[in-house]
Design a protein around this motif. Structure first.
Motif, PDB file in Angstrom:
ATOM      1  N   LEU A 127     -11.980  51.715  30.972  1.00  0.00           N
ATOM      2  CA  LEU A 127     -12.085  50.470  31.727  1.00  0.00           C
ATOM      3  C   LEU A 127     -12.246  50.782  33.204  1.00  0.00           C
ATOM      4  O   LEU A 127     -11.564  51.671  33.748  1.00  0.00           O
ATOM      5  N   ALA A 128     -13.153  50.058  33.841  1.00  0.00           N
ATOM      6  CA  ALA A 128     -13.266  50.066  35.307  1.00  0.00           C
ATOM      7  C   ALA A 128     -13.234  48.611  35.760  1.00  0.00           C
ATOM      8  O   ALA A 128     -14.088  47.821  35.357  1.00  0.00           O
ATOM      9  N   LEU A 129     -12.250  48.261  36.566  1.00  0.00           N
ATOM     10  CA  LEU A 129     -12.097  46.891  37.056  1.00  0.00           C
ATOM     11  C   LEU A 129     -12.329  46.885  38.557  1.00  0.00           C
ATOM     12  O   LEU A 129     -11.679  47.619  39.300  1.00  0.00           O
ATOM     13  N   ALA A 130     -13.283  46.070  38.989  1.00  0.00           N
ATOM     14  CA  ALA A 130     -13.611  45.958  40.413  1.00  0.00           C
ATOM     15  C   ALA A 130     -13.443  44.509  40.848  1.00  0.00           C
ATOM     16  O   ALA A 130     -13.889  43.594  40.162  1.00  0.00           O
ATOM     17  N   VAL A 131     -12.792  44.303  41.970  1.00  0.00           N
ATOM     18  CA  VAL A 131     -12.474  42.960  42.450  1.00  0.00           C
ATOM     19  C   VAL A 131     -12.866  42.846  43.911  1.00  0.00           C
ATOM     20  O   VAL A 131     -12.674  43.785  44.702  1.00  0.00           O
ATOM     21  N   GLN A 149      -5.172  45.727  26.386  1.00  0.00           N
ATOM     22  CA  GLN A 149      -5.685  44.681  25.498  1.00  0.00           C
ATOM     23  C   GLN A 149      -7.093  45.016  25.003  1.00  0.00           C
ATOM     24  O   GLN A 149      -7.445  44.702  23.858  1.00  0.00           O
ATOM     25  N   LEU A 150      -7.900  45.653  25.836  1.00  0.00           N
ATOM     26  CA  LEU A 150      -9.239  46.065  25.395  1.00  0.00           C
ATOM     27  C   LEU A 150      -9.160  47.132  24.315  1.00  0.00           C
ATOM     28  O   LEU A 150      -9.954  47.143  23.369  1.00  0.00           O
ATOM     29  N   ARG A 151      -8.211  48.048  24.449  1.00  0.00           N
ATOM     30  CA  ARG A 151      -8.030  49.048  23.397  1.00  0.00           C
ATOM     31  C   ARG A 151      -7.627  48.391  22.080  1.00  0.00           C
ATOM     32  O   ARG A 151      -8.100  48.779  21.008  1.00  0.00           O
ATOM     33  N   ALA A 152      -6.773  47.377  22.167  1.00  0.00           N
ATOM     34  CA  ALA A 152      -6.269  46.741  20.944  1.00  0.00           C
ATOM     35  C   ALA A 152      -7.311  45.840  20.284  1.00  0.00           C
ATOM     36  O   ALA A 152      -7.387  45.763  19.056  1.00  0.00           O
ATOM     37  N   THR A 153      -8.124  45.148  21.068  1.00  0.00           N
ATOM     38  CA  THR A 153      -9.034  44.151  20.496  1.00  0.00           C
ATOM     39  C   THR A 153     -10.452  44.661  20.307  1.00  0.00           C
ATOM     40  O   THR A 153     -11.170  44.178  19.431  1.00  0.00           O
ATOM     41  N   VAL A 195     -15.756  39.313  22.934  1.00  0.00           N
ATOM     42  CA  VAL A 195     -14.379  39.696  23.244  1.00  0.00           C
ATOM     43  C   VAL A 195     -14.249  40.118  24.704  1.00  0.00           C
ATOM     44  O   VAL A 195     -13.320  39.704  25.413  1.00  0.00           O
ATOM     45  N   VAL A 196     -15.192  40.932  25.156  1.00  0.00           N
ATOM     46  CA  VAL A 196     -15.131  41.424  26.539  1.00  0.00           C
ATOM     47  C   VAL A 196     -15.268  40.264  27.523  1.00  0.00           C
ATOM     48  O   VAL A 196     -14.545  40.194  28.527  1.00  0.00           O
ATOM     49  N   THR A 204     -16.147  46.932  33.591  1.00  0.00           N
ATOM     50  CA  THR A 204     -16.968  47.693  32.653  1.00  0.00           C
ATOM     51  C   THR A 204     -16.045  48.407  31.680  1.00  0.00           C
ATOM     52  O   THR A 204     -15.053  49.022  32.098  1.00  0.00           O
ATOM     53  N   THR A 205     -16.381  48.323  30.397  1.00  0.00           N
ATOM     54  CA  THR A 205     -15.600  49.007  29.377  1.00  0.00           C
ATOM     55  C   THR A 205     -16.528  49.847  28.515  1.00  0.00           C
ATOM     56  O   THR A 205     -17.732  49.564  28.413  1.00  0.00           O
ATOM     57  N   LEU A 206     -16.006  50.885  27.917  1.00  0.00           N
ATOM     58  CA  LEU A 206     -16.784  51.824  27.112  1.00  0.00           C
ATOM     59  C   LEU A 206     -16.293  51.801  25.672  1.00  0.00           C
ATOM     60  O   LEU A 206     -15.100  51.994  25.414  1.00  0.00           O
TER      61      LEU A 206
END
Length: 396
Positions: free
Chosen positions: A45-49, A35-39, A150-151, A132-134
């Motif tokens: 992407l790095a997702l930390a939980v 979805q980040l690529r599309a929008t 958006v992010v 985090t997104t680039l």
């Protein structure tokens, strides 16, 4: 006839709907990246939980951690970054994650590769983590602002998806527990009557064949096995029909005091010393001292059995900033096999040779009845550590 006018498509809304359908924890990262690529035309992407209370059975072996604000998030998905190594990426992005979680806003960082945007992943009870997104081609301030919006929106949807997936896992885990409990209670009930009959017949045989040493020896074996199976049936019945917990405010360190005192002889017989650190300030939790003591005794007994003779056990307690009590019981010695580790809290999945596979399942049931968590980590380098957390008592 011309087609009716349709409202313009909102990419962020469509992305939110896609994430809203995601109920598997493992699928959230890949869907979020898509979805980040599309929008936002994001390339990484790095997702930390933060491992949470509701992670369910999938994270039982690691151990759920309460106190999200105090725990560091764990990288659960990453793609597209030049520094692809998870440890290196975590070390580099950790400051941005901490800043985003503390401030509650998107943190923008210009790098040689492009614009890195780090957003907190919000949850009902506080930040669940950060992402985090680039983006490489965001050149103007208006573009920066739109990308941050958006992010931030997708991070919020990711947080909702994480909580929803955790809820599904928790419910599924509870259903499996209930099914196992019903099976355990039924098996215990079916075992008890024939075991009583076998024991009676063996006693009669022993009485009538006193002078035959072979019969005497084998009757003794029968009776010992009947006694062992009777103990298993009793534990199964306890698991399947547990006593309700009777909670009262108390200090879980006092429960450990009683357990350690009761096991002093067992510890001394194997020359084991316990290096103890008590939680400061003392925690105040709602607990059933009897049931919690039984769970702690099971954990200590397993550690005593597996620890090398004349070694040290470490029992470390602490009170987290939100009042949660956490303790870690550590032993050296052979680790639990990696293929068995994810299943140690399941019924009939022994963590060590000769184990019944019931003790840890009972411990988990007791701790969860206290609204707490229990987890276990084990490897050859670090040894084996079981972690228990209990929430603070309501009202202080």
């Amino acid at each position: 006839m011309s087609a009716p006018d349709r409202p313009p498509r909102d990419p962020l809304l469509e992305a939110s709907l896609a994430l809203g359908r995601t109920i598997e924890l493992d699928a959230i990262g890949p869907e979020l990246a898509r979805q980040l690529r599309a929008t936002a035309r994001a390339e990484a992407l790095a997702l930390a939980v933060v491992d949470g209370v509701a992670d369910g059975a999938a994270d039982d072996a690691r151990g759920g951690e309460r106190g999200r604000g105090a725990a560091a998030p764990r990288l659960v998905h990453h793609t597209g970054f030049p520094d692809d190594d998870a440890a290196a990426l975590t070390a580099r992005l950790a400051p941005a994650w901490a800043e985003a979680r503390a401030s509650g806003r998107v943190v923008a960082t210009e790098t040689a590769a492009g614009l890195e945007l780090t957003a907190p992943v919000p949850g009902t009870d506080g930040p669940l983590g950060a992402m985090t997104t680039l983006v490489r081609d965001a050149a103007t301030p208006p573009q920066h602002e739109e990308l941050q919006r958006v992010v931030a929106g997708l991070a919020a949807q990711a947080g909702a998806a994480v909580e929803r997936a955790r809820l599904v896992r928790r419910l599924t885990h509870r259903q499996r527990q209930d099914a196992a409990a019903a099976l355990a209670a039924g098996a215990a009930h079916e075992l008890r009557t024939p075991l009583t009959g076998i024991a009676s017949a063996a006693q009669l045989l022993r009485f009538r064949a006193r002078e035959d040493p072979v019969v005497e020896k084998n009757v003794g074996r029968i009776l010992r096995e009947v006694e062992r199976l009777s103990r298993v049936a009793t534990v199964l019945l306890e698991y399947g029909r547990p006593e309700p917990v009777r909670l009262a405010p108390g200090d879980p360190e006092a429960v450990w005091d009683a357990v350690l005192a009761a096991h002093r002889g067992q510890l001394e017989s194997r020359a084991l010393a316990v290096a103890r650190t008590r939680a400061q300030p003392p925690a105040r939790c709602a607990l059933d001292a009897t049931q919690l003591g039984q769970a702690f005794a099971t954990l200590l007994g397993a550690a005593i059995d597996a620890a090398p003779e004349a070694s040290d056990l470490a029992l470390h307690g602490e009170t987290l900033p939100d009042g949660t009590w956490r303790c870690r019981l550590h032993r050296a010695g052979p680790p639990i096999p990696a293929d068995a580790l994810p299943h140690v809290f399941q019924l009939f999945a022994p963590a060590a040779p000769g184990g019944s596979g019931i003790g840890l399942a009972l411990c988990q049931r007791v701790v969860e009845a206290h609204d707490g968590t229990i987890g276990l980590a084990s490897d050859a380098a670090q040894g084996t550590t079981v972690t228990v957390t209990l929430p603070p008592a309501r009202g202080g």
